[in-house]
Design an enzyme around this catalytic site. Structure first.
Site, short mmCIF file in Angstrom:
data_model
loop_
_atom_site.label_atom_id
_atom_site.label_comp_id
_atom_site.label_asym_id
_atom_site.label_seq_id
_atom_site.Cartn_x
_atom_site.Cartn_y
_atom_site.Cartn_z
N CYS A 76 -19.90 16.26 -5.72
CA CYS A 76 -19.35 15.45 -4.64
C CYS A 76 -18.68 14.19 -5.18
O CYS A 76 -19.23 13.49 -6.02
CB CYS A 76 -20.48 15.07 -3.70
SG CYS A 76 -19.96 14.04 -2.35
N CYS A 82 -22.83 7.25 -1.88
CA CYS A 82 -23.48 7.80 -0.68
C CYS A 82 -24.96 7.99 -0.99
O CYS A 82 -25.33 8.37 -2.09
CB CYS A 82 -22.84 9.15 -0.36
SG CYS A 82 -23.62 10.02 1.00
N CYS A 85 -27.23 12.79 -1.36
CA CYS A 85 -27.72 13.84 -2.27
C CYS A 85 -27.93 13.26 -3.66
O CYS A 85 -27.15 13.50 -4.57
CB CYS A 85 -26.73 14.99 -2.32
SG CYS A 85 -26.28 15.63 -0.72
N CYS A 178 -17.85 16.22 2.58
CA CYS A 178 -19.30 16.28 2.43
C CYS A 178 -19.66 17.72 2.09
O CYS A 178 -19.17 18.65 2.72
CB CYS A 178 -19.98 15.84 3.71
SG CYS A 178 -21.77 16.06 3.65
N GLN A 301 -34.98 23.01 12.70
CA GLN A 301 -34.98 22.82 11.25
C GLN A 301 -33.54 22.83 10.75
O GLN A 301 -32.77 23.71 11.13
CB GLN A 301 -35.76 23.96 10.58
CG GLN A 301 -37.24 24.00 10.94
CD GLN A 301 -38.08 23.01 10.15
OE1 GLN A 301 -37.57 22.32 9.25
NE2 GLN A 301 -39.34 22.91 10.48
N GLU A 351 -46.88 19.87 21.76
CA GLU A 351 -45.77 19.04 21.27
C GLU A 351 -45.62 17.82 22.18
O GLU A 351 -45.86 17.90 23.39
CB GLU A 351 -44.49 19.93 21.31
CG GLU A 351 -43.17 19.21 21.33
CD GLU A 351 -42.90 18.41 20.07
OE1 GLU A 351 -43.20 18.89 18.96
OE2 GLU A 351 -42.38 17.29 20.21
N ASP A 400 -47.84 21.55 11.85
CA ASP A 400 -46.59 21.18 11.19
C ASP A 400 -46.18 19.77 11.64
O ASP A 400 -45.21 19.60 12.36
CB ASP A 400 -45.50 22.21 11.58
CG ASP A 400 -44.16 21.94 10.91
OD1 ASP A 400 -44.09 21.10 9.99
OD2 ASP A 400 -43.16 22.57 11.33
N CYS A 427 -43.79 18.25 5.49
CA CYS A 427 -42.57 17.80 4.82
C CYS A 427 -42.85 16.56 3.99
O CYS A 427 -41.94 15.90 3.51
CB CYS A 427 -41.46 17.54 5.85
SG CYS A 427 -41.94 16.40 7.14
N1 SAH Z 1 -42.85 23.18 14.07
C1 SAH Z 1 -41.57 22.77 14.59
C2 SAH Z 1 -41.33 21.26 14.61
C3 SAH Z 1 -41.89 20.45 13.48
S1 SAH Z 1 -41.32 18.79 13.44
C4 SAH Z 1 -40.44 23.48 13.85
O1 SAH Z 1 -40.65 24.07 12.81
O2 SAH Z 1 -39.31 23.45 14.35
C5 SAH Z 1 -42.71 17.90 14.05
C6 SAH Z 1 -42.83 17.87 15.55
O3 SAH Z 1 -43.96 17.06 15.91
C7 SAH Z 1 -41.64 17.26 16.29
O4 SAH Z 1 -41.17 18.18 17.24
C8 SAH Z 1 -42.23 16.01 16.97
O5 SAH Z 1 -41.64 15.74 18.23
C9 SAH Z 1 -43.68 16.38 17.10
N2 SAH Z 1 -44.62 15.24 17.18
C10 SAH Z 1 -44.56 14.08 16.51
N3 SAH Z 1 -45.62 13.30 16.79
C11 SAH Z 1 -46.38 13.99 17.67
C12 SAH Z 1 -47.61 13.72 18.34
N4 SAH Z 1 -48.27 12.57 18.13
N5 SAH Z 1 -48.10 14.65 19.17
C13 SAH Z 1 -47.45 15.83 19.37
N6 SAH Z 1 -46.28 16.14 18.77
C14 SAH Z 1 -45.74 15.23 17.92
#
Ligand code: SAH
Length: 471
Positions: A76, A82, A85, A178, A301, A351, A400, A427
């Site tokens: 790039c 930037c 990356c 980009c 994602q 969620e 997650d 992550c």
């Molecule tokens: N598993 C999903 C999203 C993961 S990202 C996928 O793979 O697409 C993490 C998620 O947690 C987000 O959607 C965010 O809105 C949610 N989140 C963050 N804090 C939270 C909380 N305190 N209670 C419930 N959900 C939450």
């Protein structure tokens, strides 16, 4: 102490490691660690420090004696300025090596965890152009590189459409090309900029809060659908229509053309009304025959191909037989829940964002999945004994969470629940390690697998399978 004294120069130092926040690591003659922003492990460099703390310095390489064999040519033209990356100058196999190492270090040093044999990190097939979502900002006072400032060239107009300079909320680097999102992303961005310049649509000034054009979001999906959303600072109908009509005609392939009028101080759109100007107010993404509706505010994602790999690993780790009750915590739009549903008796997704839960239900309906249920709420509050009594004890919990990891209450509740298996997708392996250290009381780590979703950056995803210890 004067600033000069604090800024020291160390000569002929070898860079030995790379890790947290994308920085590389060297050791000063006094034994302190030095975090560097612009070197590759294996380089031998002179270092200028600009910060000193008890245990470390921060600095940058100012002179290179030996260039590392791990180096490669960044693709790039914006590399180095930037913030996007930062690892582009490192060979991909070495990026993977350091990502893997970071995960292992976090799990062993922060979590003090005993690890099983580690499965090698899963690299991404696409090293560039892997993102399905980009957000660009407009600015009327673009960031000038040192080379531009020092040259006596005419620098032209000062408008920019691109990315924030790291650590500077009001400085935008104009982007020519980009390498993160496939075409027509670059073509659309450049066309928006040129049209705005030709037609004298003003670019935003963050400090003074003036100007019409604020941000541009482009989303693409693997089935060729495209969403473009432009954020305006004020309601200038004629100018807005002119720009949107031009985009509609120039890029008939746009599936969803939308806009937001946002006169607030910040540019998040989550509390703003999104108006659909042309086409649908959403695009579709597909994964293994499942269709997911994505609107302007949905989380999805950002690397679709690697998300598929990540979900397959998650499903493998869960090794479902069809009889299990599965909880999918932090379910977002319910993608993982739907991905594993066929192999479970039922899946309960939780969620915090109501819109995401609405989308999750709608997607499950569209995909003819009848054994998922979705609930809105803050995990720390809703995941209690009542919730368990109502939905039944889970055999498997998939979790997650966002970068901060799980709330301590949620981790403690996991210990109370005693599900047979937990699959922890993360992550941020540092917060994952912290949470796993608490779960260690009752769980053994059976497998751990890192996945690279973001080539050319230091970010890394990690999936861990936990099994309940037998009494
Ligand atoms: N598993 C999903 C999203 C993961 S990202 C996928 O793979 O697409 C993490 C998620 O947690 C987000 O959607 C965010 O809105 C949610 N989140 C963050 N804090 C939270 C909380 N305190 N209670 C419930 N959900 C939450």
């Amino acid at each position: 102490m004067s600033r000069k004294k604090r800024n020291q120069v160390f000569t002929t130092i070898e860079v030995i490691d790379a890790g947290a926040k994308g920085k590389t690591v060297a050791k000063a003659p006094d034994g302190r660690v030095i975090f560097l922003t612009n070197a590759v492990p294996g380089d031998v460099v002179d270092i200028q420090t600009f910060k000193k703390r008890k245990a470390f310095y921060e600095g940058k390489a100012i002179n290179f004696h030996t260039l590392s064999e791990k180096r490669t040519e960044p693709k790039c033209e914006h590399f180095g300025t930037c913030g996007g990356c930062k690892w582009q100058h490192m060979k991909y196999e070495d990026q993977l090596f350091f990502k893997q190492k970071e995960v292992t270090n976090n799990l062993t040093r922060i979590g003090h965890l005993e690890l099983p044999e580690i499965t090698p990190i899963l690299g991404s097939k696409e090293k560039y152009f892997y993102r399905n979502k980009m957000e660009f900002s407009f600015s009327d006072s673009r960031w000038l590189t040192l080379e531009e400032i020092q040259s006596d060239r005419d620098l032209g107009d000062k408008n920019a459409l691109g990315f924030h300079i790291p650590g500077m909320w009001d400085k935008i680097l104009d982007i020519n090309k980009c390498h993160l999102q496939a075409d027509p992303s670059n073509a659309i961005r450049l066309e928006v900029k040129n049209f705005a310049l030709e037609n004298k649509l003003s670019f935003f000034n963050t400090r003074n809060q003036t100007g019409l054009l604020r941000t541009l979001m482009i989303r693409t999906s693997s089935i060729g659908e495209i969403m473009v959303l432009i954020q305006f600072f004020s309601d200038a109908k004629e100018k807005r229509t002119k720009l949107l009509d031009h985009l509609k005609e120039t890029f008939p392939e746009i599936t969803s053309l939308q806009y937001v009028i946002n006169s607030k101080g910040n540019d998040t759109i989550y509390d703003q009304e999104v108006v659909c100007y042309h086409g649908r107010d959403h695009i579709f993404e597909e994964m293994e025959g499942l269709r997911f509706k994505i609107n302007a505010k949905s989380f999805y994602q950002t690397n679709s191909a690697q998300a598929f790999e990540l979900y397959k690993i998650t499903r493998d780790f869960a090794s479902l037989s069809g009889n299990e009750t599965v909880y999918d915590l932090y379910t977002g739009t319910g993608t993982i829940a739907q991905f594993v549903a066929k192999k479970a008796k039922k899946v309960i997704g939780v969620e915090a964002v109501p819109d995401a839960i609405m989308a999750a239900k709608e997607n499950a309906d569209r995909n003819n999945i009848e054994n998922t249920e979705f609930y809105v709420g803050d995990m720390a509050k809703v995941f209690d004994q009542n919730f368990l009594a109502k939905h039944g004890k889970p055999d498997v919990i998939i979790t997650d969470p966002p970068r901060d990891g799980m709330h301590k209450k949620v981790v403690e509740q996991l210990l109370n629940v005693e599900a047979e298996k937990i699959v922890y997708v993360s992550c941020n392996s540092a917060t994952q390690a912290r949470d796993l250290a608490i779960l260690d009381e009752k769980y053994t780590i059976v497998k751990t697998q890192a996945v690279d979703m973001f080539p050319q950056t230091h970010h890394v995803e990690n999936v861990v399978l936990l099994k309940l210890k037998q009494e």
